[in-house]
Design a protein around this motif. Structure first.
Motif, short mmCIF file in Angstrom:
data_model
loop_
_atom_site.label_atom_id
_atom_site.label_comp_id
_atom_site.label_asym_id
_atom_site.label_seq_id
_atom_site.Cartn_x
_atom_site.Cartn_y
_atom_site.Cartn_z
N ARG A 478 0.82 -1.22 0.00
CA ARG A 478 0.00 0.00 0.00
C ARG A 478 0.86 1.27 0.00
O ARG A 478 0.53 2.26 -0.67
CB ARG A 478 -0.91 0.00 1.23
CG ARG A 478 -1.99 1.07 1.21
CD ARG A 478 -2.80 1.05 2.52
NE ARG A 478 -3.49 -0.20 2.71
CZ ARG A 478 -4.68 -0.50 2.20
NH1 ARG A 478 -5.30 0.38 1.44
NH2 ARG A 478 -5.25 -1.67 2.45
N VAL A 479 1.96 1.27 0.74
CA VAL A 479 2.76 2.50 0.89
C VAL A 479 3.83 2.64 -0.18
O VAL A 479 4.42 3.72 -0.33
CB VAL A 479 3.42 2.55 2.29
CG1 VAL A 479 2.36 2.50 3.38
CG2 VAL A 479 4.43 1.42 2.48
N THR A 480 4.11 1.58 -0.94
CA THR A 480 5.15 1.65 -1.96
C THR A 480 4.65 2.36 -3.21
O THR A 480 3.62 1.99 -3.77
CB THR A 480 5.65 0.23 -2.33
OG1 THR A 480 6.20 -0.39 -1.17
CG2 THR A 480 6.72 0.31 -3.41
N GLU A 485 8.81 4.37 -15.31
CA GLU A 485 9.93 3.68 -15.95
C GLU A 485 10.30 2.37 -15.25
O GLU A 485 10.97 1.52 -15.84
CB GLU A 485 11.16 4.60 -16.02
CG GLU A 485 11.67 5.09 -14.67
CD GLU A 485 11.08 6.45 -14.29
OE1 GLU A 485 11.72 7.18 -13.52
OE2 GLU A 485 9.96 6.76 -14.76
N GLU A 486 9.85 2.19 -14.01
CA GLU A 486 10.16 0.97 -13.28
C GLU A 486 9.25 -0.19 -13.67
O GLU A 486 9.64 -1.35 -13.53
CB GLU A 486 10.01 1.21 -11.77
CG GLU A 486 11.05 2.13 -11.17
CD GLU A 486 10.83 2.34 -9.68
OE1 GLU A 486 11.71 1.94 -8.89
OE2 GLU A 486 9.78 2.91 -9.31
N VAL A 487 8.06 0.10 -14.16
CA VAL A 487 7.08 -0.97 -14.38
C VAL A 487 6.44 -1.00 -15.76
O VAL A 487 5.79 -1.98 -16.12
CB VAL A 487 5.94 -0.89 -13.32
CG1 VAL A 487 6.48 -1.15 -11.92
CG2 VAL A 487 5.23 0.45 -13.40
N ASN A 488 6.62 0.05 -16.54
CA ASN A 488 5.85 0.14 -17.80
C ASN A 488 6.18 -0.98 -18.78
O ASN A 488 5.27 -1.51 -19.44
CB ASN A 488 6.06 1.50 -18.45
CG ASN A 488 5.12 2.55 -17.87
OD1 ASN A 488 4.22 2.21 -17.10
ND2 ASN A 488 5.33 3.81 -18.22
N LEU A 505 1.75 0.91 -5.67
CA LEU A 505 1.84 -0.48 -6.08
C LEU A 505 0.51 -1.19 -5.83
O LEU A 505 0.13 -2.12 -6.55
CB LEU A 505 2.97 -1.17 -5.31
CG LEU A 505 3.46 -2.54 -5.81
CD1 LEU A 505 3.95 -2.44 -7.23
CD2 LEU A 505 4.57 -3.06 -4.90
N TYR A 506 -0.21 -0.72 -4.81
CA TYR A 506 -1.51 -1.30 -4.45
C TYR A 506 -2.49 -1.24 -5.61
O TYR A 506 -3.22 -2.19 -5.89
CB TYR A 506 -2.06 -0.53 -3.25
CG TYR A 506 -3.20 -1.19 -2.53
CD1 TYR A 506 -2.96 -2.14 -1.53
CD2 TYR A 506 -4.52 -0.85 -2.81
CE1 TYR A 506 -4.01 -2.73 -0.85
CE2 TYR A 506 -5.57 -1.45 -2.13
CZ TYR A 506 -5.31 -2.39 -1.15
OH TYR A 506 -6.35 -2.98 -0.49
N LYS A 524 9.57 -7.06 -6.01
CA LYS A 524 10.98 -6.68 -5.92
C LYS A 524 11.15 -5.17 -5.77
O LYS A 524 12.21 -4.68 -5.35
CB LYS A 524 11.73 -7.14 -7.18
CG LYS A 524 11.90 -8.65 -7.28
CD LYS A 524 12.57 -9.03 -8.59
CE LYS A 524 12.69 -10.55 -8.73
NZ LYS A 524 13.29 -10.94 -10.03
N LEU A 525 10.10 -4.41 -6.10
CA LEU A 525 10.16 -2.95 -6.01
C LEU A 525 9.92 -2.44 -4.59
O LEU A 525 10.07 -1.25 -4.32
CB LEU A 525 9.14 -2.34 -6.96
CG LEU A 525 9.30 -2.69 -8.45
CD1 LEU A 525 8.12 -2.15 -9.25
CD2 LEU A 525 10.62 -2.14 -8.99
N ILE A 526 9.55 -3.31 -3.69
CA ILE A 526 9.32 -2.92 -2.30
C ILE A 526 10.67 -2.86 -1.58
O ILE A 526 11.39 -3.86 -1.52
CB ILE A 526 8.37 -3.91 -1.59
CG1 ILE A 526 7.01 -3.93 -2.29
CG2 ILE A 526 8.20 -3.55 -0.12
CD1 ILE A 526 6.03 -4.95 -1.73
N PRO A 527 11.04 -1.71 -1.01
CA PRO A 527 12.37 -1.55 -0.39
C PRO A 527 12.65 -2.55 0.73
O PRO A 527 13.69 -3.20 0.75
CB PRO A 527 12.33 -0.12 0.15
CG PRO A 527 11.27 0.57 -0.65
CD PRO A 527 10.25 -0.48 -0.97
#
Length: 619
Positions: A478-480, A485-488, A505-506, A524-527
């Motif tokens: 929820r908070v990420t 450019e990271e997901v497109n 991301l949610y 993987k994009l979650i710190p």
């Protein structure tokens, strides 16, 4: 030998085993009486557990602290999650089982429970004193006293087996029928009826040609039923699919004049959703073929179960017809299929605890209640065993609601609607099936099982760990925030619209193109990704993706619970309410619903009847 017990369980099928184990685990001294110690937990029909809706029940039994899931995991030879192409409410675990290993594991589990004693005999009579159960009397004339008794007699009450024109007394191959008990219960005031079920022939797998059949593999990454640390399959056996044809149908028709079903020798009603092969070709005359599942009976046996070919036709007709099925041209038959007709007691005579209304502390579970299926029997046994223990100790009843579990749906259907044919569970019977998924049974039920002393501390701790993991992962998603450019590139590859600005991301998880099994790239994009297992990840995705549907179902369930919490006095005088319809009044007087919710689901009780009850109760 003891002459007195807290709980006596009659019958050691799936219902009896769960009842005995549950009551004993909760602290009762239990006597399990069975006609044959060598057939404890026998898989009388197909060697499999789970399936559509049935798999959800096995997981619920496990979540409460029962054993069917654990036993299935220890004895399975193949695992498949059915309906993966549909929504998660429809996902249903199913396993092919080793028939002998399943029974052995169940007996081992019961013998390791030191509160369980065994006695091999047939129960002829229930001892009753002043409308209270006091024990049982066996064919050997032995009397055992008990505070509670659970009857799980399966297909053995006045059981008759049919093969063509041949009729044998018995409830299963080479096992005699149980007589006397039905007659005594009827004298006590119970209503009884007749039902029938059937089983297909068993054949020699060495005589089959699998090259012309379709291979049915297990899942590449097999799952399991139990939430405990049971083993995961590392190898699997294949099942196979073939089909009947017109030649098979023509051969079967030559025996119709000797069919006990068509000639009227069988009076009982059979299962609509699992008909015999002769019934299928008679009812569906426009179909030129029917599916046959070729199922191995275990790791170390050549015996094969011919699923879809249940029949009671003469054995020579069965054999000749089998030989016309592709792959069965040189088949060797081990034993023919047969039909079984047996006594049952309409379950509207029961309370939500499965205690009978007529006799205190007497419980019915399994096919005696008009159900069919190992899973349906097991969950009834669990509920009856838990409540038999609690009644023996004068503790509050244990009831599961419709909105809480498929088990609650099943019990409520039985006691309010009854059944005129063998009852089988389907996902369509559950109005809140999106809430009652196979993946969340532990979150729904383990705390309840733990509170009454059935689910262990380890089970409870495992559930709490999972619940915390779900909360942490959901919050992290929820908070990420992610940049376009990271997901497109990934989104475009999945056929989903690219982002134009930074987004949560949610919100991506809610997209229909983002499949359940494809979220690892996004995670993987979650710190600081919480360390959780695949099961927690999958369930988190389901909860996010179907959030709006789940919220709506929860609201509807809460509305239902308002009526479920409006209790009706068991001795309520319905004759005082002159405005009730005649049929509604008769049904209410006979079935004695425990709540307004139950009353509303009784066939023949109209909405206006319910409104009258609510007005009288000041609601």
């Amino acid at each position: 030998m003891h002459s007195s017990y807290d709980v006596i369980v009659v019958g050691a099928g799936h219902a009896g085993c769960e009842a005995a184990h549950a009551a004993a685990t909760m602290g009762s001294h239990v006597l399990l009486i069975t006609m044959n110690m060598q057939t404890i937990a026998q898989m009388s029909c197909n060697p499999a557990m789970g399936g559509v809706a049935k798999g959800q029940i096995v997981r619920e039994v496990d979540a409460l602290g029962g054993m069917s899931g654990i036993i299935s995991d220890k004895s399975m030879i193949q695992f498949r999650m059915l309906n993966r192409s549909k929504g998660p409410a429809m996902w249903s675990p199913r396993c092919q089982s080793d028939r002998n290993l399943f029974a052995w594991e169940w007996r081992k589990a019961l013998e390791e429970n030191h509160n369980v004693d065994f006695w091999q005999d047939t129960v002829q009579e229930v001892i009753v004193k002043d409308r209270n159960v006091a024990g049982v009397k066996t064919n050997l004339g032995v009397e055992f006293r008990a505070k509670s008794v659970v009857l799980t007699n399966g297909t053995f009450l006045n059981g008759k087996m049919f093969i063509g024109e041949k009729v044998f007394g018995g409830g299963r191959t080479a096992e005699r029928a149980a007589t006397g008990l039905t007659e005594q219960l009827v004298k006590l005031g119970f209503e009884s009826g007749r039902m029938k079920t059937g089983t297909p022939p068993r054949v020699d797998g060495r005589s089959l040609n699998y090259d012309v059949m379709e291979e049915q593999l297990g899942d590449e990454n097999p799952g399991k039923f139990s939430y405990t640390n049971t083993p995961t399959l590392t190898k699997q056996r294949s099942c196979w699919i073939t089909y009947t044809n017109q030649a098979v149908h023509d051969e079967l028709k030559t025996g119709f004049d000797k069919s006990p079903m068509f000639t009227g020798r069988i009076k009982g009603l059979g299962p609509r959703y699992c008909p015999s092969v002769e019934d299928k070709i008679n009812r569906f005359a426009d179909k030129d073929r029917h599916q046959i599942f070729v199922e191995p009976e275990g790791w170390d046996t050549v015996e094969v179960y011919v699923n879809g070919f249940s029949t009671s036709l003469p054995e020579i007709i069965q054999y000749n017809a089998l030989r016309k099925i592709p792959g069965f041209e040189n088949v060797r038959m081990f034993r023919p299929g047969y039909a079984v007709e047996y006594d049952f007691f309409p379950p509207t005579q029961l309370k939500p605890t499965l205690e009978t209304r007529l006799i205190n502390n007497l419980f019915f579970a399994g096919q005696i209640n008009g159900t069919t299926g190992y899973e349906e029997a097991a969950c009834q046994g669990l509920i009856a065993g838990m409540n038999a223990n609690r009644r023996a100790n004068e503790e509050e009843e244990f009831v599961v609601k419709r909105s809480e579990a498929y088990i609650g749906v099943l019990v409520d259907d039985l006691i309010t609607k009854g059944t005129e044919e063998p009852y089988r569970m389907f996902t369509s019977r559950a109005e809140y099936r999106t809430l009652l998924r196979q993946d969340n049974a532990d979150l729904r039920l383990t705390e309840k099982g733990y509170a009454v002393g059935l689910a262990s501390q380890d089970r409870y701790d495992t559930m709490i760990t999972k619940r915390n993991g779900l909360a942490k992962l959901t919050e992290a998603i929820r908070v990420t925030k992610v940049k376009p450019e990271e997901v497109n590139d990934w989104l475009i590859e999945k056929g989903s619209s690219p982002l134009r600005e930074k987004s949560s991301l949610y919100t991506l998880f809610k997209r229909p193109e983002v499949e359940h099994g494809e979220v690892n790239e996004l995670l993987k994009l979650i710190p600081d990704l919480p360390e959780v297992g695949e099961e927690v990840i999958e369930q988190t995705v389901i909860e996010i993706k179907y959030e709006d549907y789940l919220a709506r179902e929860k609201q509807n369930a809460e509305k239902l619970d308002k009526w479920e919490n409006l209790s009706i006095n068991p001795s309520f005088d319905y004759d005082r309410l002159k405005a009730l319809s005649f049929e509604g009044k008769e049904k209410l007087k006979r079935l004695r619903p425990a709540t307004i919710g139950q009353a509303s689901r009784i066939s023949g009780v109209s909405p206006s009847d319910v409104s009258i009850l609510l007005v009288y109760m000041g609601r």
